[in-house]
Scaffold this motif. Structure first.
Motif, PDB file in Angstrom:
ATOM      1  N   MET A   1       0.812  -1.188   0.000  1.00  0.00           N
ATOM      2  CA  MET A   1       0.000   0.000   0.000  1.00  0.00           C
ATOM      3  C   MET A   1       0.857   1.253   0.000  1.00  0.00           C
ATOM      4  O   MET A   1       0.399   2.337  -0.250  1.00  0.00           O
ATOM      5  N   ALA A   2       2.137   1.122   0.295  1.00  0.00           N
ATOM      6  CA  ALA A   2       3.021   2.278   0.320  1.00  0.00           C
ATOM      7  C   ALA A   2       3.737   2.429  -1.016  1.00  0.00           C
ATOM      8  O   ALA A   2       4.057   1.462  -1.673  1.00  0.00           O
ATOM      9  N   ILE A   3       4.000   3.683  -1.407  1.00  0.00           N
ATOM     10  CA  ILE A   3       4.742   3.918  -2.628  1.00  0.00           C
ATOM     11  C   ILE A   3       6.230   3.921  -2.310  1.00  0.00           C
ATOM     12  O   ILE A   3       6.636   4.298  -1.214  1.00  0.00           O
ATOM     13  N   PRO A   4       7.085   3.487  -3.242  1.00  0.00           N
ATOM     14  CA  PRO A   4       8.510   3.355  -2.961  1.00  0.00           C
ATOM     15  C   PRO A   4       9.235   4.687  -3.039  1.00  0.00           C
ATOM     16  O   PRO A   4      10.093   4.909  -3.883  1.00  0.00           O
ATOM     17  N   GLU A  68      -7.012  -1.222   7.839  1.00  0.00           N
ATOM     18  CA  GLU A  68      -6.258  -0.161   7.172  1.00  0.00           C
ATOM     19  C   GLU A  68      -5.542   0.851   8.067  1.00  0.00           C
ATOM     20  O   GLU A  68      -4.369   1.091   7.892  1.00  0.00           O
ATOM     21  N   ALA A  69      -6.211   1.480   9.015  1.00  0.00           N
ATOM     22  CA  ALA A  69      -5.601   2.583   9.750  1.00  0.00           C
ATOM     23  C   ALA A  69      -4.909   2.157  11.038  1.00  0.00           C
ATOM     24  O   ALA A  69      -4.389   3.009  11.756  1.00  0.00           O
ATOM     25  N   VAL A  70      -4.883   0.869  11.336  1.00  0.00           N
ATOM     26  CA  VAL A  70      -4.198   0.378  12.531  1.00  0.00           C
ATOM     27  C   VAL A  70      -2.897  -0.303  12.112  1.00  0.00           C
ATOM     28  O   VAL A  70      -2.888  -1.182  11.253  1.00  0.00           O
ATOM     29  N   TYR A  82       0.628  -0.981   7.632  1.00  0.00           N
ATOM     30  CA  TYR A  82      -0.814  -0.784   7.755  1.00  0.00           C
ATOM     31  C   TYR A  82      -1.507  -1.882   6.955  1.00  0.00           C
ATOM     32  O   TYR A  82      -1.818  -1.692   5.775  1.00  0.00           O
ATOM     33  N   PRO A  83      -1.753  -3.046   7.539  1.00  0.00           N
ATOM     34  CA  PRO A  83      -2.435  -4.109   6.781  1.00  0.00           C
ATOM     35  C   PRO A  83      -3.846  -3.679   6.420  1.00  0.00           C
ATOM     36  O   PRO A  83      -4.476  -2.868   7.115  1.00  0.00           O
ATOM     37  N   ASP A  84      -4.364  -4.250   5.333  1.00  0.00           N
ATOM     38  CA  ASP A  84      -5.753  -3.956   4.981  1.00  0.00           C
ATOM     39  C   ASP A  84      -6.696  -4.487   6.048  1.00  0.00           C
ATOM     40  O   ASP A  84      -7.653  -3.812   6.435  1.00  0.00           O
TER      41      ASP A  84
END
Length: 199
Positions: A1-4, A68-70, A82-84
């Motif tokens: 989910m993160a961009i490199p 998502e936000a945890v 931040y796992p889905d």
């Protein structure tokens, strides 16, 4: 989910303090932080489908479901993700309001931009969690779910599920219809393999 794209360099404590003041979310990997990208509608639908089914099934148990936000902390790999979707049944996780350190299950929704990391570096980090028993990857482009399950010999065994099948989440003694997890995601998910899009 993160961009490199590295934004800052921190230790874990400094990251937590800095992240708490940010509007956008960032994952942390060994001193570097990475800004999170937006998601497609189908991604959000799949997240809610799985989390809702788990929440309903785990009512009246010690387990908690987060989306998502945890953050999930992998101390052995010096990471925060931040796992889905994640599930923890460990009472120690109630003592750390900013993150979970002992998840039993983690699920990630794949996208073109994140699939390689979710399958590779991120999974390698998650495997350092002694508590983790099921690592779930949901591929909307092909309407498919993979569950990597830790066996008694501490090996990770892949279980594949396609349309019409029932997904077994052994760590929670649950079975969920794959069609329930993927409900209302097929139309947009089918275009993801040919379009460049954020997760």
């Amino acid at each position: 989910m993160a961009i490199p794209q590295t934004e800052k360099h921190f230790d874990a404590a400094a990251y937590l303090a800095w992240e708490d003041a940010q509007i956008e979310r960032h994952e942390y990997v060994a001193g570097e932080v990475f800004a999170m990208v937006g998601v497609r509608q189908s991604h959000n639908v799949a997240t809610l489908n799985l989390a809702s089914a788990l929440r309903q099934a785990l009512k009246a148990t010690p387990c908690r479901v987060f989306v998502e936000a945890v953050k999930a902390r992998v101390e052995a790999a010096d990471c925060f993700f931040y796992p889905d979707v994640l599930v923890t049944c460990d009472p120690r996780d109630r003592l750390t309001p900013d993150y979970v350190s002992h998840p039993l299950l983690v699920a990630e929704i794949l996208s073109e931009s994140t699939a390689a990391f979710d399958r590779g570096g991120k999974f390698a980090a998650y495997r350092k969690l002694d508590s983790l028993q099921d690592y779930v990857l949901i591929d909307l482009a092909v309407q498919h779910v993979e569950v990597f399950r830790r066996d008694a010999e501490n090996h990770w065994v892949l279980h594949d599920y396609g349309p019409g099948e029932t997904v077994e989440l052994a760590s929670l003694a649950l079975q969920l219809p794959l069609d329930q997890i993927l409900e209302d995601t097929a139309e947009e998910g089918a275009t993801q393999s040919t379009e460049s899009a954020p997760r």
